[in-house]
Design an enzyme around this catalytic site. Structure first.
Site, short mmCIF file in Angstrom:
data_model
loop_
_atom_site.label_atom_id
_atom_site.label_comp_id
_atom_site.label_asym_id
_atom_site.label_seq_id
_atom_site.Cartn_x
_atom_site.Cartn_y
_atom_site.Cartn_z
N HIS A 192 -45.96 39.36 -43.38
CA HIS A 192 -46.90 40.35 -43.90
C HIS A 192 -48.25 40.23 -43.19
O HIS A 192 -48.88 41.23 -42.83
CB HIS A 192 -47.05 40.12 -45.40
CG HIS A 192 -47.50 41.34 -46.11
ND1 HIS A 192 -46.63 42.28 -46.60
CD2 HIS A 192 -48.74 41.79 -46.39
CE1 HIS A 192 -47.32 43.25 -47.16
NE2 HIS A 192 -48.60 42.97 -47.06
N GLU A 434 -29.04 52.46 -27.06
CA GLU A 434 -29.37 51.05 -26.85
C GLU A 434 -28.13 50.19 -26.74
O GLU A 434 -28.20 48.97 -26.69
CB GLU A 434 -30.32 50.53 -27.95
CG GLU A 434 -29.96 50.93 -29.36
CD GLU A 434 -31.03 50.56 -30.38
OE1 GLU A 434 -32.00 49.87 -30.05
OE2 GLU A 434 -30.86 50.97 -31.55
N ASP A 458 -32.90 46.50 -26.77
CA ASP A 458 -31.50 46.22 -27.05
C ASP A 458 -30.59 46.58 -25.87
O ASP A 458 -29.63 45.88 -25.60
CB ASP A 458 -31.04 46.97 -28.30
CG ASP A 458 -31.42 46.20 -29.57
OD1 ASP A 458 -31.24 44.98 -29.59
OD2 ASP A 458 -31.93 46.83 -30.51
N CYS A 505 -38.43 54.19 -26.15
CA CYS A 505 -39.34 53.51 -27.09
C CYS A 505 -39.21 52.00 -27.01
O CYS A 505 -39.77 51.28 -27.82
CB CYS A 505 -39.10 54.00 -28.52
SG CYS A 505 -37.42 53.76 -29.09
#
Ligand code: PEP
Ligand code: MG
Length: 580
Positions: A192, A434, A458, A505
């Site tokens: 977080h 990917e 990936d 991306c």
């Protein structure tokens, strides 16, 4: 000088004086016996302290919700539930009456026992919860001992924050303008703290183990959030070097800010789109400031990282809607949940697998849990009424999987229609390419979707058989491997033959050298972390499309990664800078 190496969790370089926020340093808890007659008074003190704690937490929840959206406010709802939990109250009251010890000590003992019990269960979700237990009991104890906890909201000078593990409440309430960088014992890239540090653009190096023992209050510290290096009490030469780098970065930021509003067009007029990858809605300000023309990848799995159950349809809908509204009409590509593999999400039951990267992840997982998938699809559809949303499915490996994903989307649309909920009927649907099998049949897949986005993180992993998270084989993760380049070219060509745009991306898109090659191959869109957008835009603006096409053709004829690196260094050195 001491050099430490941690996890680079949020980019940027900071130089400043350490402020050791060792607030979780155990306060001296008084221990004394009380008489039977004093028990009611002790219990009353507890109830008052709980009431004050609830007030604190409620106002933090309101602030988090107001500034950052409901999904962040929800952390504090969990705290409020714990403060009101009758079981917790019963346990503490019984223990008070049995032990005849003061209430501070009883609460302290309760905390120790609960944390020990949770840690003993060896479950990552429950481990997270120890942080919450700690946060709450400490708040109650501070009220009981009339001890004002130093609040990071009161920081009145610039500091490098050194902490064992910042609590969610610390991150939300701190005076962000005064925090130059964050350095922590705990935490990883997806913690977080890391997500929020990136969203707030505060450099952070996490996971340093015992750093709080090695850095003293007031020490001069250099934090390099790009590499994970932390230098304590640096010598003059190192300090000077980092000052120069920081200065260069600052100048570049000013320089880059000036091109934020300009289009990504080559000197001979080809326009491409440069978008940003985001994990949380708080990144949108940064996305817009860096001149991205949309969100090319919203990694929705970060919504699922909160402890507790998977987010409801409503929570997700509000989060997606918030991003779309903040983007004010610019396109936002929301990727459906991509978990499993290297992204384990504690709350979703993915058992340990022998080969997680080849296992039950991403679209495979979603197709096997229709309720979870339908919740997400409906949430995205409903949000699509508030902006230019697109849906993207991750890790598609073949036509059957894609057909099933599209059928699931149709089912979600039917349900939204039945409920009378507004959504964009012709919401564009795309897939990430990917997996090598998808790349090889990109021509077939292209007929079924509206766009492709190449996920090189990936794609390289699966093409070269190199675990992207294993530092021992990291040297093999080569974007310029001829096999990768050929696949990328094939995907772009197959997409174009079917009349659909092709984006990228994966990290490769943010490397200025690669960007020129990709431009030359005909890539239509680039998507990357917001901070990289200006660099790539400047690169695109500094070259001609025709030249880039020639360069790409030459690169495709080369026979190794090393050759390509050397070739590009030679050809682009005077035009394109990789470090800005
Ligand atoms: C990728 O694989 O390139 C990608 C962008 O997805 P992620 O990094 O989230 O797996
Ligand atoms: Mg991926």
């Amino acid at each position: 000088m001491r050099t430490l190496q941690g996890i680079p969790a949020s980019p940027g370089i900071a130089i400043g004086h350490a402020f050791a926020f060792l607030d979780d340093e155990e306060p001296m808890i008084p221990r004394y016996t009380v008489t039977e007659r004093e028990l009611d008074g002790e219990w009353e003190r507890f109830i008052v302290a709980v009431g004050k704690s609830k007030d604190d937490v409620s106002s933090m929840r309101d602030r988090a919700t107001r500034e950052m959206g409901q999904e962040h406010g929800a952390i504090f709802d969990a705290h409020l539930l714990m403060l009101d939990d009758p079981e917790v109250h019963d346990t503490i009251e019984n223990s008070l009456r049995e032990s005849l010890l003061n209430i501070e000590w009883v609460v302290h003992q309760y905390e120790q026992a609960t944390v020990k019990q949770l840690e003993g269960l060896d479950d990552p979700v429950l481990q997270e919860r120890t942080v919450d237990v700690h946060d709450i009991t400490r708040r109650i104890l501070n009220h009981l001992m009339l001890r004002e906890r130093f609040s990071l909201a009161d920081l009145d000078r610039d500091v490098v924050l050194i902490a064992r593990n910042l609590l969610p409440s610390d991150m939300i309430s701190m005076n962000r303008a005064r925090v130059l960088a964050i350095v922590m014992d705990a935490g990883g890239k997806t913690s977080h703290t890391a997500i929020l540090a990136r969203a707030f653009e505060i450099p952070a190096v996490l996971g340093l183990g015992g750093v709080t023992r090695l850095i003293k209050n007031g020490d001069t510290v250099i934090v390099d959030g790009n590499t994970g290096d932390v230098r304590v009490e640096p010598d003059g030469q190192t300090l000077e070097r980092y000052r120069r780098v920081r200065q260069k970065m600052a100048e570049r930021d000013v320089d880059l800010a000036s091109i934020a509003a300009l289009p990504a067009s080559t000197s001979d007029g080809r326009v491409v789109l440069i978008k940003a990858n985001i994990e949380v809605a708080e990144e949108i300000d940064s996305v817009l400031r860096h001149g991205a023309s949309g969100v090319g990848l919203f990694r929705s799995e970060f919504l699922f990282l909160q402890p507790g159950r998977a987010p409801s349809e409503e929570t997700q809908y509000l989060a997606y809607r918030r991003v779309l509204e903040k983007m004010n009409g610019l396109p936002v590509t929301i990727r459906t949940l991509d978990i499993g593999g290297d992204k384990a999400i504690p709350d979703l039951a993915i058992e340990e697998e022998k080969n997680p990267l080849l296992g039950w992840r991403a679209i495979r997982y979603c197709l096997s849990d229709p309720d979870l998938f339908q919740d997400q699809l409906r949430a995205i559809l409903r949000a699509s009424a508030y902006g230019d949303a697109r849906i993207m499915f991750p890790l598609i490996s073949g036509p059957g999987e894609l057909d099933a994903a599209i059928a699931s989307l149709d089912e979600a649309k039917t349900e939204c229609r039945r409920r009378g909920q507004q959504f964009r009927e012709d919401i564009p649907v795309g897939i990430m390419i990917e997996v090598p099998s998808a790349a090889m049949i990109a021509d077939i897949l292209a007929t079924k979707v509206d766009f492709f986005s190449i996920g090189t993180n990936d794609l390289i992993q699966y093409t070269i058989a190199v675990d992207r998270g294993n530092e021992k084989v990291a040297y093999l993760h080569e974007p310029f491997h001829p096999a990768v380049l050929r696949l990328v070219k094939k995907i772009i060509d197959d997409g174009h033959a079917a009349g659909i745009p092709v984006s990228m991306c994966g990290e490769m898109a943010s490397d200025p050298f690669a960007a020129v090659v990709l431009l030359g191959m005909g890539l239509d869109e680039f998507s990357m972390s917001a901070v990289s957008v200006p660099d790539v835009k400047r690169t695109i603006r500094s070259v001609g499309y025709a030249d880039a096409q020639t360069l790409a053709a030459e690169v495709l004829a080369l026979t190794s990664h090393q050759e390509t690196e050397a070739f590009l260094a030679h050809r682009l050195a005077d035009k394109v800078s990789r470090s800005g």
